[in-house]
Enzyme design. Structure first.
Site, mmCIF file in Angstrom:
data_model
loop_
_atom_site.group_PDB
_atom_site.id
_atom_site.type_symbol
_atom_site.label_atom_id
_atom_site.label_comp_id
_atom_site.label_asym_id
_atom_site.label_seq_id
_atom_site.Cartn_x
_atom_site.Cartn_y
_atom_site.Cartn_z
ATOM 1 N N ASP A 31 9.980 9.574 -7.413
ATOM 2 C CA ASP A 31 10.512 10.139 -5.998
ATOM 3 C C ASP A 31 11.953 9.888 -5.706
ATOM 4 O O ASP A 31 12.331 9.238 -4.583
ATOM 5 C CB ASP A 31 9.512 9.236 -4.962
ATOM 6 C CG ASP A 31 8.217 9.019 -5.443
ATOM 7 O OD1 ASP A 31 7.460 10.248 -5.959
ATOM 8 O OD2 ASP A 31 7.543 8.022 -5.160
ATOM 9 N N GLU A 197 2.403 16.528 -0.504
ATOM 10 C CA GLU A 197 3.158 15.245 -0.089
ATOM 11 C C GLU A 197 4.662 15.504 -0.338
ATOM 12 O O GLU A 197 5.022 16.560 -0.863
ATOM 13 C CB GLU A 197 2.765 13.967 -0.754
ATOM 14 C CG GLU A 197 2.690 14.029 -2.224
ATOM 15 C CD GLU A 197 1.911 12.925 -2.927
ATOM 16 O OE1 GLU A 197 1.164 12.260 -2.168
ATOM 17 O OE2 GLU A 197 2.322 12.751 -4.176
#
Length: 496
Positions: A31, A197
């Protein structure tokens, strides 16, 4: 025939480009978020249940990165674990990080912290949104009227529900959401499966673009990929690209997603994570950078232009002599069991608070490596080298004065793989762990640091490690009871 030759040439070129892409941050760096301040880029990434939380790295070229510290050297007061998805932003001379963490006694929340410099120190402002099923992946963006908003995901997939992407105004102090939240979009197409997401929003030619991830993020069975949606106004309506996903597995890399867009030398890039097919979950999700373009019909298309290290040789060796007054930045520890450490006279001492294993560890970044711990064994407590998935899943070889013990820990249950008598009282003892092809693990020892003897243990199946969202780490371990202490003089790690 000529058309066939051209097609074959194009195919070979595509394959060569796919193979050529290499990680800009090797090993566990999921991420990733990136910003530019002045002439320097800064990035951070998920640290999950490793502390310190959220490593900070800097670079001049987006390719060569140096760690400078971490956003939270100590954990925040309100959260206890799952430090996920930090999102850096630089606005009006100040740096902000929006991050996910698990609230004590609650669920996942999006929090925010700020600093005057990307290298910190950061001041935590606490959680902004905490929904019943969890709130994750915060991303700040200004609308067409320059009003600041926060975008995030409601973690519905954790309870078998859809995953709305929400937006809500936030005050300029970044201390509270204001107004009403509104849904932008959710997982409603087959390729997105059970979730959407990791939204990153950019603007171009009158459109807002949401680059987002979908499907299964983690582990060898991952199905992650990247899509895009667009809108004329930030509040929508949002339209998903009919050609999604726009980025999926290719060449050496699989399950790409959850990144941040950045401009470098006038070109648009996405810094994101993916799994190396060869080392997969063992090295974890690694950071890659790939260029994208805006198409004539106002969508986004990824190119085969990558930013990658020029040096293909990934072998290296690092040594820590513990000659500083604090641990180096390579080291991390469990958020559930911070070690009591003492650095003195070129040694590090680990003090036991209870009968749990205590460890400090570093990332691995290849499927072949070795690590050696030099210790001075004590009478009762054990010191040695460990391969760690988490607190309840690890394997280690550790010694006291008269013996070396090899132990496998699976879901908290300990199994002995062998105990070996060694007369090392008062002498230095070297314990080495070697791993080949991710899971072929062996242990050796030496009394002089050069002539090693293999410890003939029972075979060890370590395919159950690591947990789903993490990667393996290797490091130093101590095991005893409250009041015990062990001493380590040197740690050597070599990536093959």
């Amino acid at each position: 025939m000529r058309k066939l030759s051209i097609s074959l040439l194009l195919l070979l070129t595509f394959v060569q480009l796919s193979i050529a892409q290499r990680a800009v941050v090797r090993g566990d760096f999921a991420d990733p978020s990136v910003i530019k301040v002045g002439d320097t880029y800064y990035t951070t990434a998920t640290s999950s249940n490793w502390a310190p939380a959220f490593p900070i790295m800097k670079s001049k070229d987006l390719i060569n990165w140096e760690q400078t510290g971490s956003i939270f050297p100590d954990l925040t007061a309100w959260a206890d674990f799952y430090y996920w998805a930090p999102e850096l932003t630089y606005d009006n001379g100040k740096v902000y990080v929006y991050y996910t963490a698990h609230k004590k006694g609650g669920n996942l929340c999006v929090g925010v912290a700020s600093a005057d410099s990307p290298e910190g120190p950061f001041r935590d402002h606490g959680p902004l949104v905490c929904q019943e099923v969890g709130s994750i992946d915060g991303f700040p963006v200004r609308d067409e009227n320059n009003k600041l908003h926060l975008i995030w995901k409601e973690d519905g997939n954790s309870v078998g529900k859809p995953t709305p992407i929400w937006i809500q105004p936030i005050n300029e102090e970044r201390t509270a959401l204001t107004g009403e939240k509104r849904e932008l979009f959710r997982n409603d197409t087959p390729w997105e499966a059970n979730l959407v997401e990791g939204v990153s929003v950019i603007k171009n030619n009158g459109y807002f673009y949401a680059i987002y991830a979908a499907a299964g993020c983690c582990g060898p069975g991952c199905t992650y990929a990247t899509g895009v949606a667009r809108a004329k106004k930030l509040m929508g309506p949002w339209e998903k690209f009919s050609g999604n996903p726009i980025l999926s597995g290719q060449g050496d890399w699989m399950c790409p997603g959850h990144g941040t867009a950045v401009v470098h030398q006038g070109k648009n890039y996405l810094m994101y994570h993916a799994y190396d097919r060869a080392s997969n979950k063992y090295t974890g999700r690694q950071a890659l950078i790939r260029r994208f373009e805006f198409t004539p019909d106002n969508w986004i298309s990824f190119t085969d232009d990558y930013l990658s290290p020029a040096d293909k040789n990934t072998a290296y060796k690092v040594t820590d002599d513990f000659d500083k007054n604090k641990l180096g930045l390579q080291w991390s520890w469990s958020v559930f069991n911070k070690p009591a450490l003492e650095l003195k006279n070129g040694r590090v001492g680990l003090h036991m608070k209870d009968d749990r294993e205590v460890f400090v560890a570093r990332r691995i970044d290849s499927r072949n490596y070795e690590a050696t711990v030099e210790t001075i064994p004590v009478k009762d407590a054990l010191a040695g080298v460990a391969l760690i998935g988490d607190d309840k899943n690890l394997i280690y070889a550790a010694a006291k004065q008269d013996s070396i013990h090899v132990t496998l820990v699976k879901d908290g249950a300990r199994s002995s793989l062998g105990a070996f008598p060694v007369a090392a009282g008062g002498k230095h003892l070297f314990i080495k762990l070697t791993v080949k092809n991710n899971t072929d693990i062996r242990f050796h020892y030496s009394l002089n640091g050069s002539d090693f003897t293999r410890l003939e243990t029972l075979s060890a199946d370590i395919t159950y490690m690591p947990p789903w969202d993490r990667a393996l780490r290797v490091g130093i371990l101590g095991k005893g009871v409250q009041g015990d202490a062990v001493v380590v003089e040197k740690f050597v790690f070599e990536s093959k």
